[in-house]
Enzyme design. Structure first.
Site, PDB file in Angstrom:
ATOM      1  N   ASP A 199      33.575  31.287  46.831  1.00  0.00           N
ATOM      2  CA  ASP A 199      34.186  32.326  46.004  1.00  0.00           C
ATOM      3  C   ASP A 199      33.425  32.407  44.685  1.00  0.00           C
ATOM      4  O   ASP A 199      32.865  31.409  44.221  1.00  0.00           O
ATOM      5  CB  ASP A 199      35.665  32.028  45.733  1.00  0.00           C
ATOM      6  CG  ASP A 199      36.534  32.191  46.965  1.00  0.00           C
ATOM      7  OD1 ASP A 199      36.157  32.972  47.853  1.00  0.00           O
ATOM      8  OD2 ASP A 199      37.594  31.543  47.043  1.00  0.00           O
ATOM      9  N   ASP A 252      37.554  38.741  50.694  1.00  0.00           N
ATOM     10  CA  ASP A 252      38.956  38.833  50.279  1.00  0.00           C
ATOM     11  C   ASP A 252      39.308  40.262  49.861  1.00  0.00           C
ATOM     12  O   ASP A 252      40.411  40.748  50.124  1.00  0.00           O
ATOM     13  CB  ASP A 252      39.232  37.877  49.111  1.00  0.00           C
ATOM     14  CG  ASP A 252      39.048  36.423  49.504  1.00  0.00           C
ATOM     15  OD1 ASP A 252      39.224  36.102  50.694  1.00  0.00           O
ATOM     16  OD2 ASP A 252      38.711  35.608  48.621  1.00  0.00           O
TER      17      ASP A 252
END
Length: 217
Positions: A148, A167
């Site tokens: 991330d 995401d």
């Protein structure tokens, strides 16, 4: 219900591939630009320490700020699901749950797409959701965690869990899927109301003509 054409299926597969490439490409950039290799033996992957923290496999570099105090790029290793869910679960639980869920979602959505199911927004949601699931699954297979790097926060008072392109596509796809379901429900309610009105019109008794009064001589 009409099955979708081979051309429509090919477009959906191509869109999914492009989105997966975008997700993996940005993650690769984040690994190179926002982190560096750890010196010495790295810790076990995604295993909490005695204090409860999970040490990262790589060393985080300096954050790149896009909007000072609100948005930036910062390297993170996500051992859980989207936005850090199941972050503290055992490795075999994460791999089993995420792997099966990603495969099941991809197969089910593409089958429904090919069969012509869903409303007008459904075809757009399929590549978004499937690409996000596949992109994060590839990271789990390669690293045991998901990379991330998008960091959204409000000054120093509030920070949203770090996320990635996968995401984002999953979230947008799920929103479109929900909107598509609401549109179908509203359409079904409208059709039911029209049917009820037609039934009432058919069942309404015809008014009888008034009898003529006889004239007296």
């Amino acid at each position: 219900m009409t099955r979708r054409s081979s051309k429509a299926i090919a477009i959906a597969v191509a869109a999914t591939a492009v989105l997966v490439a975008a997700d993996l490409g940005t993650k690769g950039w984040a690994v190179d630009a926002l982190s560096s290799e750890r010196i010495g033996e790295p810790p076990p992957v995604c295993e909490p320490t005695s204090s409860g923290g999970i040490p990262m496999q790589r060393v985080r570099s300096e954050e790149i700020s896009l909007i000072e105090g609100y948005l930036g790029f910062s390297y993170a290793e996500n051992c859980g699901a989207a936005f850090g869910l199941l972050n503290d679960s055992p490795d075999w639980v994460r791999r089993s749950v995420f792997g099966l869920a990603a495969l099941a979602a991809a197969i089910a959505l593409f089958w429904m797409f090919a069969q012509g199911k869903g409303g007008p927004l459904f075809p757009y949601s399929v590549p978004l959701i499937v690409s996000g699931a596949v992109g994060n699954l590839v990271d789990r297979v390669r690293f045991g965690y998901v990379v991330d790097f998008i960091d959204f926060h409000w000054q120093d008072q509030w920070t949203y869990p770090t996320f990635n392109v996968a995401d984002i596509t999953i979230t947008i796809g799920v929103v479109l899927l929900l909107l598509d379901g609401f549109r179908k429900e509203e359409g079904a309610d409208d059709e039911a109301g029209d049917d009820d009105e037609e039934a009432d019109d058919e069942e309404a008794p015809a008014s009888k003509p008034k009898p003529k009064r006889k004239r007296t001589a």
